[in-house]
Design an enzyme around this catalytic site. Structure first.
Site, short mmCIF file in Angstrom:
data_model
loop_
_atom_site.label_atom_id
_atom_site.label_comp_id
_atom_site.label_asym_id
_atom_site.label_seq_id
_atom_site.Cartn_x
_atom_site.Cartn_y
_atom_site.Cartn_z
N THR A 1 -9.82 -90.48 -1.67
CA THR A 1 -9.65 -90.24 -0.37
C THR A 1 -8.36 -89.01 -0.43
OG1 THR A 1 -8.02 -91.86 0.05
CG2 THR A 1 -10.47 -92.18 0.95
N CYS B 1 0.04 -80.67 -13.67
CA CYS B 1 -0.54 -79.44 -13.44
C CYS B 1 0.29 -78.45 -14.11
CB CYS B 1 -0.83 -79.44 -11.88
SG CYS B 1 0.27 -80.31 -10.85
N ARG C 1 9.40 -75.88 -5.76
CA ARG C 1 8.46 -75.99 -4.46
C ARG C 1 8.42 -74.80 -3.81
NH1 ARG C 1 4.50 -79.13 -5.73
NH2 ARG C 1 5.58 -80.98 -6.10
N HIS D 1 -0.50 -73.06 -8.48
CA HIS D 1 1.00 -72.79 -8.96
C HIS D 1 1.15 -71.60 -9.82
CE1 HIS D 1 1.50 -77.13 -7.81
NE2 HIS D 1 1.45 -77.68 -8.91
#
Ligand SMILES: NC(=O)c1ccc[n+]([C@@H]2O[C@H](COP(=O)([O-])OP(=O)(O)OC[C@H]3O[C@@H](n4cnc5c(N)ncnc54)[C@H](OP(=O)(O)O)[C@@H]3O)[C@@H](O)[C@H]2O)c1
Length: 368
Positions: free
Chosen positions: A14, A131, A237, A244
């Protein structure tokens, strides 16, 4: 590719990565016989619609892995630590997206273009890198193989989807609040993320780095097989939804000029060079989103290093796809193709051992 259908479980089905995994299994026509979608007890019983089929979410408990060939995990490190060994005991091979197993000396940490050979000795669990590391490793590999690597400095500009579904909602909510003239509400991050840049991703370590920055340092060394590579990182961030971006500065062992570097980057499968600054063409987060490739541009000499030993460049990739789900499915394809799904001990293969294993380099330096 071996088309024998497999039973595949997606744990964290999910979440933003889990949903991308399901999409990529479909897109790449991975030979799925049965697909089991698993999440926490909170979601059990909910249904999701995929390609016109309605599938029910089950609870990720040990019994759910009986009969599963490959389990793609993206449910966070705690769930992986608890459930991955149970999945392996039930006969599944786990490809894990969390940080739980990445720096374990017995677990291969693999980027499909860089070190697929490390998969051969897996003990039932394979780790998918962070990542930020993922999009960097193939580009660094090109330089490592041609001109050697001495030192790498990376500053990241990371999208909120890297934090998960709640962070996407938080950025959206703060943008709406700004337009409505209301105060932004921050709950996922310690400060508002809309119209801001936060130099804090994951927790701070004793050495002043964040855990995210340290993942780039230690995971890059492990994937590239260079346990002594000098690497530093600042992870930031930014208010971007997906993809990214990274500003990278590299010192090489042998001279390399920007033209040669572009050739080396372009020769790596899955890497695209976009570098026409005069035309305002360089990699952009919004262009990379929805694609599996890693984009490199702004390649130039790093003028702080002489003798053609320094390069600076910009690397962008979709963190949900190549940064997580696409690489995980690529690893599943390699395991299936090479008949390496079962653990090394069951195939008589040599068990994987990380380069520099046993030196506890990671923990010692992280707290230094
Ligand atoms: N986002 C990225 O770019 C990225 C990249 C690389 C790696 N990762 C890693 O992938 C993992 C998931 O990230 P995400 O961004 O998809 O997060 P997310 O959107 O917050 O989704 C988290 C998923 O994990 C499930 N989950 C949480 N606790 C669980 C438990 N105890 N047992 C079973 N399922 C549980 C959730 O299920 P419920 O809906 O039932 O709560 C949900 O499906 C994390 O480990 C993250 O570090 C993310």
């Amino acid at each position: 590719m071996n088309r024998q259908p497999l039973t595949v479980a997606v744990v964290g089905a999910t979440g933003v990565v889990g949903r991308t995994m399901i999409q990529i299994l479909n897109e790449r026509e991975f030979p799925v016989g049965e697909l089991r979608l698993l999440a926490s007890g909170r979601s059990a019983g909910r249904t999701v619609s995929i390609d016109g089929r309605t599938l029910e979410i089950g609870e990720a408990v040990p019994e759910a892995f009986v009969g599963v060939d490959i389990a793609l995990f993206s449910a966070g490190a705690d769930a992986s630590r608890e459930l991955a060994p149970a999945a392996v005991a039930a006969g599944a091979t786990v490809i894990d997206n969390s940080s739980a197993w990445r720096m374990d000396d017995a677990i291969p940490l693999v980027v499909s273009q860089v070190n697929p050979h490390d998969l051969e000795g897996h003990p039932g669990i394979v780790a998918n890198p962070n990542c930020s590391t993922m999009q960097l490793a193939p580009v660094l590999m090109a330089l490592r193989d041609a001109v050697g690597l001495e030192r790498v400095v990376v500053d990241t500009y990371q999208s909120v989807s890297g934090t998960g579904a709640d962070a996407l909602a938080e950025l959206e909510g703060q943008v709406r609040a700004h337009v409505a003239g209301e105060e932004p509400v921050a709950s996922v991050y310690p400060h508002p993320i809309a119209f801001n840049a936060l130099p804090e991703i994951d927790v701070f370590l004793d050495n002043g780095y964040t855990k995210e920055e340290w993942k780039v340092v230690s995971e890059s060394r492990k994937i590239l097989g260079m346990p002594d590579l000098r690497v530093s990182c600042t992870a930031v961030r930014i208010p971007v939804f997906v993809s990214h971006s990274e500003a990278v500065h590299v010192e090489t062992r042998d001279p390399v000029d920007p033209d040669r570097a572009r050739e080396l980057f372009a020769a790596v499968p899955g890497v695209i060079v976009q570098d026409e600054p005069g035309e305002h063409r360089y990699p952009l987060a919004i262009d990379a989103a929805g694609h599996d490739e890693i984009y490199v541009g702004r390649v130039r000499r790093d003028i702080s290093i002489g003798d053609d030993l320094g390069l600076a460049f910009w690397v962008v990739s979709d963190n949900l796809r190549k940064g997580a789900a696409t690489n995980a499915v690529e690893l599943a394809e390699i395991l299936h193709e090479r008949d390496w799904i079962r653990p090394a001990s069951m195939r008589g293969a040599v068990p994987y051992r990380a380069p520099g294993a046993g030196r506890s380099l990671d923990a010692a330096e992280a707290t230094a």
